[in-house]
Scaffold this motif. Structure first.
Motif, mmCIF file in Angstrom:
data_model
loop_
_atom_site.group_PDB
_atom_site.id
_atom_site.type_symbol
_atom_site.label_atom_id
_atom_site.label_comp_id
_atom_site.label_asym_id
_atom_site.label_seq_id
_atom_site.Cartn_x
_atom_site.Cartn_y
_atom_site.Cartn_z
ATOM 1 N N SER A 1 1.290 -1.280 0.003
ATOM 2 C CA SER A 1 0.241 -0.005 -0.022
ATOM 3 C C SER A 1 1.546 1.688 -0.007
ATOM 4 N N GLY B 1 2.057 2.398 -3.475
ATOM 5 C CA GLY B 1 0.846 2.191 -4.473
ATOM 6 C C GLY B 1 1.164 0.904 -5.662
ATOM 7 N N GLY C 1 4.757 5.815 5.295
ATOM 8 C CA GLY C 1 4.309 6.290 3.266
ATOM 9 C C GLY C 1 6.059 6.199 2.803
ATOM 10 N N LYS D 1 4.513 8.888 -3.235
ATOM 11 C CA LYS D 1 3.840 7.888 -3.277
ATOM 12 C C LYS D 1 2.361 8.264 -2.018
ATOM 13 N N SER D 2 2.668 7.734 -1.403
ATOM 14 C CA SER D 2 2.040 7.717 -0.040
ATOM 15 C C SER D 2 2.405 8.405 1.391
ATOM 16 N N GLU D 3 1.578 8.834 2.033
ATOM 17 C CA GLU D 3 2.112 10.078 3.230
ATOM 18 C C GLU D 3 1.860 8.312 4.705
ATOM 19 N N SER E 1 0.696 3.973 5.351
ATOM 20 C CA SER E 1 0.172 2.369 4.652
ATOM 21 C C SER E 1 0.093 1.897 5.891
ATOM 22 N N ALA F 1 -6.819 4.284 5.610
ATOM 23 C CA ALA F 1 -5.764 3.624 4.338
ATOM 24 C C ALA F 1 -6.138 2.978 4.007
ATOM 25 N N TYR G 1 -5.532 -0.771 3.039
ATOM 26 C CA TYR G 1 -5.249 -1.630 1.885
ATOM 27 C C TYR G 1 -5.804 -3.113 2.004
#
Length: 412
Positions: free
Chosen positions: A202, A205, A290, A294-296, A298, A368, A370
């Protein structure tokens, strides 16, 4: 005369029986739970005792197995033509359980009040193909726990926001001689490793599946495994992580032997209990990090639900028990081990007091979450991925080759 006397005595006996105490038909339900993480066995028994007091005509037989045995025990009991009325099931199983008619479709039993009151993300735990197969019960994801004292001694001002930062901070801690192996993970060849891997997928991404076919062997899925292998090879990760389950991680962290650990909600209050933990009062928790660009944050969806098996002869009583166990009153009373599924619970000081830091992390982590792949063949896919992770960690195969092999052996 004898026949008449017999009739009279029989009639009197029947009248007496109808007024005798406990003459009502007692229903016995068999329920299957897990003996690790989230609610403890003692808590589940206490909740059940409260239900039994309110429903004296329903008797409960409870069975507890490790998470690793939960799926097979449920499926094998169905095959033998009986077994359980109520079962705990993971978010990854509704597709299989619905397809193979293991669980009853309870869509018609879900009220509008339930739909409005429960957090939207929690419903994904029990849904498949637009139908509901139970009530969400354990709302959970993995968080990054850290030892505040160790970070302070290392001169680290704030916990990591990215996975690369985690590596850097762990190296600082190791270089300063504070801990030889600062990170603990649950990377045993079991579902636990898939949960850690999913968290990283996650962050990077990645995709597990595209158009129903494996996609984890490229992109973010490959990056996630490369990160695991790199962390393991660097010596920053506890080498026993390859055999650890979540309870092992908790014990290592509570003993003060890890600065960082990825684990479920339940560890927060257990690690803060001075009766069992050497790090009580020093436990920090944040959403899992993160990846820059790509992400802050996960997170993996590690939630679980309670459902009625298709073999149950008492579905109404089973549902009564499930709605009691998942009720807001019950969940609020046990919110220190698993956060409630009910949205308004988070405004209740009885729920939030003493775990404000956890709830702050949960607001980001739960949003968040996933999913692991939704497929009736999940067990085959998970087994193939577990093997790929283990082979890569042990250096028996490169991440590229291991994931390609897993894709080929996933049954998809």
């Amino acid at each position: 005369m004898l026949k008449s006397l017999t009739k009279t005595l029989l009639g009197a006996a029947l009248i007496g029986a109808s007024f005798a105490p406990h003459a009502f038909a007692e229903t016995t339900l068999n329920a299957l739970f897990m003996a690790q993480a989230a609610y403890s066995e003692a808590d589940v028994r206490a909740m059940t005792d409260a239900f039994a007091k309110a429903n004296p005509d329903i008797k409960l037989n409870l069975e507890f197995v490790p998470y690793e045995g939960l799926h097979d025990k449920t499926v094998l009991a169905q095959g033998s033509g009986g077994g359980y009325d109520v079962v705990l099931f993971d978010v990854i199983w509704p597709a299989e359980y619905a397809t193979n008619k293991v669980l009853v479709d309870v869509t018609s039993r879900i009220t509008d009040e339930m739909k409005k009151g429960v957090l939207p993300g929690a419903w994904t735990t029990v849904q498949y193909d637009g139908k509901y197969y139970g009530m969400p019960w354990i709302l959970d994801t993995k968080y990054l726990f850290y030892n505040k004292e160790i970070l302070e001694k290392a001169g680290i001002k704030a916990p990591p926001k990215t996975w690369d930062e985690l590596t850097e901070q762990a190296k600082t801690i190791k270089d300063k001689g504070l801990l030889a192996t600062p990170i603990a993970w649950s990377w045993s060849q079991a579902e636990a490793a898939i949960c850690d891997y999913t968290t990283l997928v996650s962050a990077y991404g990645g995709d597990f599946l595209k158009d129903g076919k494996p996609a984890f062997q490229t992109g973010g899925g490959l990056d996630a495994l490369k990160y695991m292998v790199s962390s393991y090879a660097s010596g920053l990760t506890n080498p026993n992580s390859k055999e650890f389950l979540e309870e092992d991680v908790r014990k290592v962290f509570e003993n003060g032997d890890a600065a960082f650990a990825l684990n479920w909600t339940y560890m927060y209050n257990m690690a803060n209990d001075p009766k069992d933990s050497k790090v009580a009062g020093k436990v920090g928790v944040v959403p899992a990090p993160g990846v820059t660009g790509k992400s802050e944050a996960s997170a993996v969806n590690g939630s679980m639900g309670l459902g009625i098996t298709s073999a149950s002869k008492h579905p109404d009583e089973a549902w009564k028990y499930i709605t009691f166990m998942t009720s807001q009153a019950t969940q609020n009373a046990y919110a220190k081990l698993s956060l409630p599924i009910w949205a308004s619970s988070y405004e209740d000081p009885g729920v939030t007091k003493g775990q404000e830091e956890l709830i702050s992390a949960a607001k980001i982590g739960l949003a968040a979450m996933y999913p692991r792949p939704t497929t009736p063949k999940y067990q085959e896919l998970s087994t193939a991925l577990q093997q790929a992770i283990q082979e890569s960690l042990l250096g028996q195969s490169s991440p590229e080759d291991a994931l390609k092999s897993a894709a080929d052996n996933s049954g998809l």
